[in-house]
Design an enzyme around this catalytic site. Structure first.
Site, mmCIF file in Angstrom:
data_model
loop_
_atom_site.group_PDB
_atom_site.id
_atom_site.type_symbol
_atom_site.label_atom_id
_atom_site.label_comp_id
_atom_site.label_asym_id
_atom_site.label_seq_id
_atom_site.Cartn_x
_atom_site.Cartn_y
_atom_site.Cartn_z
ATOM 1 N N GLU A 168 -40.302 -30.898 7.128
ATOM 2 C CA GLU A 168 -39.388 -29.966 7.945
ATOM 3 C C GLU A 168 -37.814 -29.225 7.408
ATOM 4 O O GLU A 168 -38.217 -28.055 7.452
ATOM 5 C CB GLU A 168 -40.374 -29.825 9.242
ATOM 6 C CG GLU A 168 -41.579 -30.613 9.539
ATOM 7 C CD GLU A 168 -42.171 -28.898 8.801
ATOM 8 O OE1 GLU A 168 -42.057 -27.869 8.339
ATOM 9 O OE2 GLU A 168 -43.873 -29.437 9.040
ATOM 10 N N HIS A 171 -37.891 -28.260 4.086
ATOM 11 C CA HIS A 171 -38.254 -26.231 4.620
ATOM 12 C C HIS A 171 -36.892 -25.429 4.107
ATOM 13 O O HIS A 171 -36.873 -24.530 4.146
ATOM 14 C CB HIS A 171 -39.234 -25.970 5.063
ATOM 15 C CG HIS A 171 -40.572 -26.404 4.689
ATOM 16 N ND1 HIS A 171 -40.940 -25.867 3.722
ATOM 17 C CD2 HIS A 171 -41.790 -27.145 5.041
ATOM 18 C CE1 HIS A 171 -42.465 -26.370 3.318
ATOM 19 N NE2 HIS A 171 -42.392 -26.778 3.997
ATOM 20 N N GLU A 241 -44.317 -26.989 -0.446
ATOM 21 C CA GLU A 241 -44.835 -27.581 0.329
ATOM 22 C C GLU A 241 -44.821 -29.356 -1.369
ATOM 23 O O GLU A 241 -44.350 -30.142 -0.635
ATOM 24 C CB GLU A 241 -46.375 -27.857 -0.023
ATOM 25 C CG GLU A 241 -46.801 -26.639 1.284
ATOM 26 C CD GLU A 241 -46.363 -26.745 2.294
ATOM 27 O OE1 GLU A 241 -45.999 -28.291 3.162
ATOM 28 O OE2 GLU A 241 -45.493 -26.238 3.631
#
Length: 316
Positions: A168, A171, A241
């Site tokens: 995360e 990201h 992803e």
């Protein structure tokens, strides 16, 4: 497998997708300009060239870009807040009194933020649900956040949770939330403008051949572009992803933890049918696209298949 190279390759793919959206937007704007104000009888491409070189001002094309910039500004200010709406959550504030478990989560986010050289620590949230998942939002000190579910924390080991958090943080590091929001705006503007002008020109004809050709192309694009823009958007999502998985390995130095975490999350999803039903609400659909895991097995999926992600992580 060189995970830095994987990130570089996927960055190139991302730039290609974004450039594709921009080109589509320019073409739509020019077709609309020619439909309303054709410049010559020479041909459609000649008129496009005149507008592109600003021999005449392409007012509609410039208007489309202006609307896009306004939409991007609004989304930049408020878009990340949608990620938590419609869910039960609590924020873990580092300066407050936290339980041992909550402090451990905050520490892991801080560690991964330092490893990623973010320069700040994203806000940390716990979503109260048995579902095993996590997501990130934002791209700066003012709006970045990492959220993990209580179900994920209770069912994964520390190294697996850390791998998920690193994913995360990856990201956030790559600006994925900003990118997907901006691309979403581009796609919606493209589709809205195409639909509006198709309706305007559907029952009208011009004395100019270039204008009629432009109107006909807009009519065809009105049916084609919804599929094209959706496929491009989902391809971008799947690409990001893979990048976040690679970032997780780079930040933790451990691909096995990420592999194990994805296997457990996937297995947990398969035995809980109610997770799929939860995705029916608008906010949950919006959030599901950012989750670390969602079923993916086609060009119309927001995530790559678990099998492909595991192959990449194993270097196969």
């Amino acid at each position: 497998m060189d995970f830095r190279e994987s990130i570089t390759v996927n960055n190139r793919k991302t730039k290609l997708v974004v450039c594709s959206y921009i080109v589509i937007m320019i073409v739509i704007g020019l077709l609309a300009d020619i439909s309303i104000r054709p410049l010559s009888e020479v041909g459609l491409l000649h008129d496009m060239q005149l507008y592109i070189t600003f021999a005449e001002t392409p007012y509609i094309t410039l208007g489309i870009f202006s609307l896009t910039l306004i939409g991007i500004f609004i989304i930049s200010k408020f878009g990340h807040k949608l990620m938590l709406s419609g869910s039960t959550y609590r924020e873990l504030v580092p300066d407050s009194t936290l339980s041992y478990e909550d402090r451990r989560v905050v520490n892991m986010v801080e560690e991964m933020a330092i490893s990623a050289n973010l320069g700040y620590t994203p806000k940390v949230f716990i979503m109260e649900t048995e579902q095993m998942n996590a997501f990130a939002a934002g791209w700066s000190k003012n709006n970045a956040l990492v959220a993990v579910t209580s179900g994920l924390l209770s069912k994964l080991t520390r190294s697996e949770v850390q791998a998920v958090i690193a994913h995360e943080v990856g990201h956030i590091l790559h600006g994925d939330s900003k990118l997907t929001l901006y691309v979403g705006i581009l796609a919606n503007v493209i589709l809205t403008i195409t639909n509006v002008f198709t309706r305007v020109f559907f029952f009208s004809r011009s004395q100019n051949k270039s204008a009629n050709k432009a109107r006909m192309i807009l009519l065809v694009l009105n049916f084609v572009l919804p599929i094209v823009t959706q496929v491009l958007y989902l391809y971008l999502s799947r690409t990001r992803e893979y990048m976040a998985d690679a970032a997780s390995v780079r930040l933790t130095g451990d691909n096995q933890a990420m592999i194990s975490a994805l296997q457990k999350i996937s297995g947990d999803y398969d035995v809980h049918e109610n997770y799929k039903k939860d995705e029916q609400s608008y906010t949950e659909k919006y959030r599901a696209a950012a989750y670390i895991f969602s079923k993916g097995d086609s060009i119309f999926s927001t995530h790559p298949s678990i099998e492909n992600r595991l192959k990449k992580l194993r270097g196969e």
